[in-house]
Design a protein around this motif. Structure first.
Motif, PDB file in Angstrom:
ATOM      1  N   ALA A 133       7.723   0.079   1.666  1.00 28.72           N
ATOM      2  CA  ALA A 133       6.550   0.858   1.305  1.00 28.72           C
ATOM      3  C   ALA A 133       6.574   1.478  -0.148  1.00 28.72           C
ATOM      4  CB  ALA A 133       6.341   1.938   2.566  1.00 28.72           C
ATOM      5  N   TYR A 134       7.779   1.570  -0.479  1.00 26.31           N
ATOM      6  CA  TYR A 134       8.167   2.064  -1.728  1.00 26.31           C
ATOM      7  C   TYR A 134       8.725   1.175  -2.722  1.00 26.31           C
ATOM      8  CZ  TYR A 134       7.480   6.697   0.058  1.00 26.31           C
ATOM      9  OH  TYR A 134       6.869   7.954   0.691  1.00 26.31           O
ATOM     10  N   GLY A 135       9.494   0.134  -2.264  1.00 33.44           N
ATOM     11  CA  GLY A 135      10.339  -0.263  -2.902  1.00 33.44           C
ATOM     12  C   GLY A 135      10.162  -1.951  -3.377  1.00 33.44           C
ATOM     13  N   GLN A 136       9.045  -2.510  -2.658  1.00 33.93           N
ATOM     14  CA  GLN A 136       8.788  -3.826  -2.789  1.00 33.93           C
ATOM     15  C   GLN A 136       8.092  -4.049  -4.349  1.00 33.93           C
ATOM     16  OE1 GLN A 136       5.110  -5.386  -1.033  1.00 33.93           O
ATOM     17  NE2 GLN A 136       5.291  -3.701   0.158  1.00 33.93           N
ATOM     18  N   GLY A 137       8.081  -5.230  -4.794  1.00 32.37           N
ATOM     19  CA  GLY A 137       7.643  -5.627  -6.197  1.00 32.37           C
ATOM     20  C   GLY A 137       6.054  -5.107  -6.211  1.00 32.37           C
ATOM     21  N   ALA A 138       5.399  -5.502  -5.466  1.00 30.59           N
ATOM     22  CA  ALA A 138       3.926  -5.231  -5.311  1.00 30.59           C
ATOM     23  C   ALA A 138       3.681  -3.723  -5.678  1.00 30.59           C
ATOM     24  CB  ALA A 138       3.269  -5.659  -4.213  1.00 30.59           C
ATOM     25  N   ARG A 139       4.746  -2.564  -5.089  1.00 33.29           N
ATOM     26  CA  ARG A 139       4.323  -1.385  -5.283  1.00 33.29           C
ATOM     27  C   ARG A 139       5.091  -0.749  -6.483  1.00 33.29           C
ATOM     28  NH1 ARG A 139       3.097  -0.479   0.142  1.00 33.29           N
ATOM     29  NH2 ARG A 139       1.005  -1.389   0.575  1.00 33.29           N
ATOM     30  N   LEU A 140       6.509  -1.245  -6.542  1.00 36.62           N
ATOM     31  CA  LEU A 140       7.377  -0.593  -7.530  1.00 36.62           C
ATOM     32  C   LEU A 140       7.124  -1.251  -8.844  1.00 36.62           C
ATOM     33  CD1 LEU A 140       9.404   1.641  -7.886  1.00 36.62           C
ATOM     34  CD2 LEU A 140      11.210  -0.098  -7.049  1.00 36.62           C
TER      35      LEU A 140
END
Length: 750
Positions: A674-681
Motif C-alpha cells: 500500500a506504501y511500498g510498491q513502485g506505482a505508489r512509491l
C-alpha cells in the motif's frame, strides 16, 4: 675604499649570477625562459550545462581569472596605494623603498620591501616552496636572502616580459584572499556575491586589505579588525591622491555588509552529476596530461539546467511526503527487519563496523574496542539533515547512524534516447548529507522494470503482443541443487483467465512472465539484457525475468532508450566537449551506439509499454487519469520482495526517465505494498517532474505520438478483437491493496 667598493660590487654580481644559474645546486632551481613566459597558477575548471549555466567548479584553489578590462579602477588604486605606491616608476625592484627600510625600522613604522611584481613572482613560481631546494637553502637568514634574491631576479624578468597592466592582472588573479578564494573574481563573489566591476570603493578596500594576512583580516572571521584595516587602506588611497579626504570620511563610516558564501562541491545544481563527471574525466586527464583541478578547463555537459531544477524539486517534494508516511508507519519501532518481519539483532553495530569512521578509530586506537566504543557513543553537537531544514542536534556517531538509516533514498535520471544526452541527474535526497549516488553507483534489484526485456526476447522469437496465455502457474524444475520454483502473482494466486501478452505486461503479471522465461530459457533473457546495455552481472536463473539480479538506473535508462530509438542502443553520456583556459577545443564526446533490435521490435515494445498507461488494469493508468497527461507515455512499474525497492520507468519520444526509491539497506522498507510498491512509491515522482517540465514553455520536449517505422508492420498490435472472449479486470494486479493509512498525516498531505 674604491677597492672595497669594487670588490663588494663584483662579489654581489657573482652572487647574483650564481643564484641565477644555481651554481653547483647551492641555491635551488630558477624557472626557465619558457616557464617565465607562461607562468602557471592553479585555475578552477568550470562545468556548464547544455543551456550555458555554470553548474560548479573543480578546484584545489578556487581561482577564476578575469581580464584587465574587467578590473575596476578602485581595486587597482587601492592595491597600488597599499602595496606598491611607486609601481608605475620601478622596473621590478623599488630601490627607494628598499633603501628606506632601515629608516622605517628605526622609526618603528612598518613597511614591506616587496613590490607587486616581486609578490607576483613569489606566488606564481612558489619561490618559498618549489624553488627552495638548494644546498644552502634553509629556514634561516641565508635561506631568506637567497629566496629574496630570486624574487628580485624574477621581478626584473617579469617586468621585461610583461606590461604593468599584465602584472597587475596576474597579481589580482593569483593572490590568496582566504576562505578558499583565490583571485579577485572569486573573492568578490565569496565575500560580497558580486563581480569585481560591481565592487564599491569600501568593498574594494576591504578585499585589498585582506591580502596582507588573509586569516587575520578576514571580514567574516574578524569584522572589527577587517574594518580598521579597510579604513587604513582608504587612508593610503588619500595619500596617493586616488581618493579625496571627503570621500574617505564618507567611506570609513560605512559598515562592511557581507554576502559571505564559500564555494564547495556540495553547492549548486547537480552535485551528484558533477561528481560523476569528475570521475569520468579523471582517466581522460591522466591520458592527456591535464589537471582537472588546476588547468582552468571549460567542461560543457549534456545537462539541461531547467530540467535539473525540476528533477531536484520533484525528488524533494516526493521524498518529503513519503518520509512522513514511512516515519508514521514505523513510529516507535525499529524499521530494519528480516524476511519474517523480525528486528535484525545488532543491525546498527554491524552497520557501524562497515563505516570509514569505525575503521579510522580502530586504526587510531590499535583495535582497542573499549576506546572505539567510547568515541562512537560520545555525543557531539552536529548539523543534521531534515526535510524541514538543517538542524543542530547533540548526537553520538551511533545516534547519527540510527537517525540517517531511517531516511528514504532516491535516484532519478532523465535521458534523451535519440542522442544519449543526460538531461537531469539526482543521485539522492541531499548531496551534503548523502554522498552515495543511486543513479549509477547504487545497484538494486529492478523488479518488474526488467520484464520488458523478457517481452522483447519473446517478440523477437515470434510471439505477438496479442498472443493469448492463461493466468496459471508455471513451475521450473529443480536443478543444480535448487528446488523447484513456482513464481506467484503479486496478490499470491492465479485467476485462470486468459490474457494477451500486451495485457500481461500492462498488469505486470508474474505468471505469464514466468511462462515466457520458461519457454525462452533464462540464458536467452540474459543475452537480450546484454544487447540492451545491461552491463551488471545477471544470473541465468528462473527468477531472472523478475529482476533478481542488481542493476542501476543508468543501465535501465539505456535499455529503455533502445525501444524509443528504433532499436539502436545509445550509451548515455554526460559531456559534449572540453576546452582549455584559452577556449581551444581539446576534445569532443559522442555517445557510443550499436544496433540492438530491429526497428519493428523496438516500436512494438514502445506500444506494449503504453498499455501500462492505457489498458484497463494497467499499473500506470494514473498518469492519464490522475496526472491528466494528454500524450502517449510508455511506462513500467517495479517492486521487489518485501517492498525493499520501488522503481518506475517512463518513456516519451525524446525523454526516458528512470527512478528508484527505497531504504539505504534492503532490510529497511515499508510494511506493505500500500506504501511500498513502485506505482505508489516511485511513479508519482515521474508525474511531479513531468508536470513541471511540461508547464515550462521554454523547454521543448516531444509530446507527439511515437513515430512508427517507415516499413509496414508484420506484427499485429490491435488486440481488441481478442478481448471479447476474455474477462476484463480493471484493477491492476499489483494495486489490489487498501489505500495508505492517513493516520499521523496532515490533511494537505492526503
Amino acid at each position: 675604499m674604491w677597492l672595497l667598493f669594487g670588490g663588494g660590487l663584483l662579489a654581489f654580481i657573482l652572487y647574483v649570477s650564481a643564484v641565477n644559474v644555481n651554481f653547483m645546486n647551492l641555491f635551488g632551481r630558477m624557472p626557465n625562459l619558457r616557464t617565465l613566459e607562461n607562468p602557471k597558477s592553479e585555475l578552477a575548471s568550470e562545468i556548464y550545462s547544455a543551456d550555458g549555466v555554470l553548474l560548479g567548479k573543480y578546484f584545489r584553489e578556487n581561482r577564476t581569472p578575469v581580464d584587465y578590462k574587467d578590473l575596476p579602477q578602485n581595486v587597482i588604486d587601492a592595491l597600488i596605494a597599499t602595496e606598491d605606491v611607486r609601481f608605475e616608476q620601478h622596473s621590478g625592484i623599488d630601490f627607494k623603498g628598499l633603501f628606506a627600510i632601515p629608516y622605517y625600522l628605526l622609526s618603528g613604522r612598518s613597511r614591506g620591501s616587496s613590490t607587486l611584481t616581486q609578490q607576483v613572482a613569489k606566488v606564481l613560481f612558489r619561490t618559498r616552496e618549489d624553488l627552495n631546494d638548494g644546498t644552502l637553502n634553509s629556514d634561516g637568514k641565508l635561506g631568506l636572502l637567497i629566496t629574496k634574491t630570486k624574487e628580485w631576479l624574477l621581478a626584473i624578468k617579469l617586468e621585461r616580459n610583461y606590461t604593468k597592466r599584465e602584472i597587475l592582472r596576474m597579481y589580482l588573479n593569483t593572490v590568496d584572499y582566504g576562505s578558499n578564494a583565490f583571485g579577485i573574481n572569486t573573492a568578490a563573489k565569496t565575500f560580497f556575491n558580486k563581480s569585481p566591476k560591481q565592487l564599491t570603493t569600501p568593498e574594494a578596500a576591504t578585499l585589498v586589505g585582506i591580502v596582507n594576512a588573509p586569516s587575520r583580516f578576514s571580514p567574516a572571521a574578524h569584522p572589527v579588525r577587517s574594518k580598521r584595516r579597510r579604513n587604513w587602506v582608504l587612508q593610503q588611497m588619500v595619500r596617493a591622491n586616488y581618493l579625496s579626504a571627503d570621500e574617505m570620511r564618507r567611506d570609513t563610516t560605512q559598515a562592511i555588509v557581507l554576502h559571505y558564501s564559500v564555494e564547495n562541491s556540495a553547492q549548486g545544481l547537480a552535485p551528484y552529476f558533477r561528481t560523476e563527471v569528475a570521475k569520468y574525466l579523471q582517466t581522460w586527464a591522466r591520458e592527456t596530461d591535464h589537471d582537472l583541478y588546476a588547468d582552468g578547463l571549460k567542461i560543457y555537459t549534456t545537462l539541461d539546467s531547467r530540467m535539473q531544477v525540476y528533477a531536484e524539486k520533484a525528488v524533494a517534494e516526493h521524498l518529503a511526503l513519503q518520509q512522513k508516511w514511512f516515519s508514521a508507519q514505523w513510529k516507535g519501532q525499529l524499521p530494519w527487519r528480516d524476511e519474517n518481519g523480525k528486528v535484525i539483532p545488532n543491525f546498527l553495530a554491524t552497520s557501524m563496523r562497515r563505516t570509514q569512521r569505525y575503521k579510522s578509530l580502530m586504526e587510531r586506537y590499535d583495535g582497542n574496542r573499549d576506546s572505539v566504543n567510547y568515541y562512537l557513543r560520545h555525543k557531539y553537537r552536529m548539523t543534521v539533515f531534515s526535510w524541514q531544514g538543517e538542524r543542530e542536534m547533540l548526537m553520538s556517531p551511533m545516534d547519527s547512524l540510527d537517525y540517517y538509516k531511517r531516511y528514504l533514498r532516491a535516484g532519478f535520471l532523465a535521458v534523451n534516447p535519440l542522442n544519449g544526452y543526460i538531461k537531469a541527474w539526482v543521485g539522492g535526497p541531499n548531496y551534503k548529507f548523502f554522498k552515495f549516488d543511486h543513479v549509477r553507483q547504487g545497484k538494486r534489484q529492478p523488479g518488474s522494470t526488467f520484464k520488458p526485456i523478457v517481452y522483447t526476447a519473446a517478440i523477437d522469437q515470434g510471439y505477438s503482443p496479442c498472443f493469448p496465455r492463461p493466468d496459471v502457474a508455471t513451475t521450473f524444475p529443480g536443478e543444480a541443487g535448487r528446488p523447484p520454483y513456482t513464481p506467484h502473482n503479486f496478490e499470491g494466486g492465479y485467476s485462470g483467465r486468459t490474457f494477451t501478452l500486451r495485457q500481461a505486461l500492462a498488469r505486470s503479471m508474474n505468471s505469464i512472465t514466468a511462462w515466457l522465461v520458461y519457454k525462452l530459457g533464462p540464458e536467452t533473457v540474459v543475452a537480450y539484457a546484454k544487447r540492451l546495455g545491461i552491463t551488471s552481472p545477471i544470473d541465468p536463473v528462473p527468477a531472472v525475468g523478475f529482476g533478481a539480479s542488481d542493476c542501476s538506473i543508468y543501465e535501465l535508462c539505456g535499455a529503455y532508450g533502445t525501444f524509443v530509438n528504433k532499436g539502436v542502443h545509445t550509451t548515455p553520456i554526460m559531456v559534449t566537449r572540453i576546452e582549455d583556459k584559452n577556449g581551444n577545443e581539446l576534445r569532443q564526446f559522442v555517445a557510443q551506439t550499436k544496433e540492438a533490435l530491429s526497428e519493428e521490435t523496438a516500436y512494438v515494445m514502445t506500444n506494449m509499454l503504453q498499455a501500462s498507461t492505457t489498458e484497463p488494469g494497467g499499473t500506470s493508468t494514473i498518469l492519464h487519469t490522475g496526472f491528466k497527461f494528454p500524450f502517449q507515455i510508455g511506462a513500467k512499474t517495479g517492486t521487489t520482495s518485501n517492498y525493499s525497492d520501488a522503481w518506475f520507468m517512463g518513456i516519451t519520444p525524446d525523454l526516458v526517465c528512470g527512478m528508484w526509491v527505497g531504504g539505504e539497506d534492503r532490510s529497511i522498507h515499508f510494511r506493505t505494498g500500500a506504501y511500498g510498491q513502485g506505482a505508489r512509491l516511485a511513479l508519482p515522482l515521474y508525474g511531479i517532474f513531468m508536470k513541471k517540465v511540461i508547464a515550462d514553455k521554454n523547454i521543448s520536449i516531444n509530446t507527439q505520438p511515437f513515430p512508427a517505422p517507415a516499413a509496414p508492420l508484420t506484427i499485429e498490435l490491435d488486440c481488441s478483437k481478442y478481448y471479447g472472449s476474455m474477462q476484463r479486470d480493471t484493477i491492476p494486479y499489483d494495486q489490489k491493496l487498501t489505500q495508505p493509512s492517513t493516520n499521523d498525516l496532515d490533511d494537505k498531505d492526503i
